[in-house]
Design an enzyme around this catalytic site. Structure first.
Site, mmCIF file in Angstrom:
data_model
loop_
_atom_site.group_PDB
_atom_site.id
_atom_site.type_symbol
_atom_site.label_atom_id
_atom_site.label_comp_id
_atom_site.label_asym_id
_atom_site.label_seq_id
_atom_site.Cartn_x
_atom_site.Cartn_y
_atom_site.Cartn_z
ATOM 1 N N ASP A 67 -7.233 -3.708 0.173
ATOM 2 C CA ASP A 67 -7.504 -2.340 -0.254
ATOM 3 C C ASP A 67 -8.159 -2.283 -1.629
ATOM 4 O OD1 ASP A 67 -5.223 -3.238 -1.534
ATOM 5 O OD2 ASP A 67 -3.868 -1.805 -0.616
ATOM 6 N N ASN A 136 8.765 2.234 -0.399
ATOM 7 C CA ASN A 136 8.916 3.172 0.729
ATOM 8 C C ASN A 136 8.475 2.541 2.053
ATOM 9 O OD1 ASN A 136 6.178 3.040 0.462
ATOM 10 N ND2 ASN A 136 5.837 5.221 0.124
ATOM 11 N N HIS A 138 5.577 0.972 2.592
ATOM 12 C CA HIS A 138 4.128 0.934 2.855
ATOM 13 C C HIS A 138 3.602 -0.497 2.841
ATOM 14 C CE1 HIS A 138 3.129 1.513 -1.714
ATOM 15 N NE2 HIS A 138 2.885 0.264 -1.390
ATOM 16 N N GLU A 143 0.779 4.578 3.960
ATOM 17 C CA GLU A 143 2.029 5.190 3.501
ATOM 18 C C GLU A 143 2.786 5.774 4.699
ATOM 19 O OE1 GLU A 143 3.063 5.068 0.474
ATOM 20 O OE2 GLU A 143 1.273 4.684 -0.745
#
Ligand code: F6R
Length: 240
Positions: A67, A136, A138, A143
């Site tokens: 990314d 979380n 991800h 996400e």
């Protein structure tokens, strides 16, 4: 999913680097899938040390990163391109022309996402993909959400992520509002995946990933669909 629980961060980094090194030794012209973030820094330092000792040769290796922020210039010290140059590429005998990160300076983000997806698919996917995991759950910039994207795409950063990253930029206004990220299918197209996790802050995410179900509320849980995934973690991230 295989699990290797290490005593500490240093051991986790050595085990991860060993698995990456095995892939490079078995296939010198392999494709490495790389991640940024603090988790793999120790692994990259180990790879640099192996290369320094002449144990590892990156001359025929190709890399694809997960990314990149959008928009961002590759020269920006907060860009993932800059991170990769300074944490790995500048210190090993890799040909920089064979290192690929989504282009955060492309004029058309959606076109860049499509180009990157086709490029990674054209390579046949990574021979080994290195992943970190968000608190979380991800992976890359995928996400938790009602639906996840299969392919490389443009995604808006959450307000939380912008806040969390503001400290690295001169002001919150300079934090990019979007990112280009491999999708779940792009990540799962890797032949082998290692996911690293250390510290108590990752414990809940690791637990959710290992819960035995696949849910978009924990993108990392999709790794349960892949036949060759190894979690390499420390005790803090694994033991309750
Ligand atoms: C990095 C990436 C992210 C990180 C994750 C964990 O390219 O895609 O998903 O792997 O946010 O970050 P750290 O390692 O900083 O805890």
């Amino acid at each position: 999913m295989k699990i290797i629980c290490c005593n500490n961060y240093a051991e986790m980094s050595c085990v991860g680097a060993g698995m990456v090194a095995d892939v490079i030794k078995n296939k010198p012209d392999c494709v490495l899938g790389l991640a940024t973030g603090s988790t793999p820094e120790g692994l990259y330092a180990e790879l640099i040390s192996m290369c320094d000792k002449g144990e590892l040769d990156f001359s025929a290796v190709t890399t694809v990163n997960l990314d990149e922020y959008y928009p961002i210039s590759p020269e920006n010290e907060q860009s993932y391109r800059y991170f990769m140059n300074t944490k790995l590429f500048d210190h090993v005998n890799i040909d920089k022309a064979n290192t690929y990160v989504p282009d955060g300076s492309a004029a058309d983000a959606a076109a860049e996402a499509a180009r990157y997806e086709a490029f990674v698919r054209g390579l046949g996917g990574a021979d080994i993909q290195i992943l970190g995991i968000g608190r979380n759950g991800h992976i890359a910039f995928n996400e938790p959400a009602e639906a996840l994207h299969p392919a490389t795409h443009v995604t808006a950063l959450t307000a939380d992520t912008i806040d969390a990253n503001a400290r690295f930029f001169a002001s919150a206004d300079e934090v990019p509002t979007k990112a280009l990220t491999m999708g779940m299918g792009t990540i799962l197209s890797a032949k082998k995946i290692i996911i690293l996790a250390n510290g108590k802050g990752k414990r809940e995410a690791v637990k959710a990933m290992l819960a035995g179900t696949v849910s978009t509320s924990c993108p990392a849980s999709f790794l349960n669909l892949h036949a060759d995934v190894t979690l390499i973690c420390d005790r803090d991230a694994y033991e309750g």
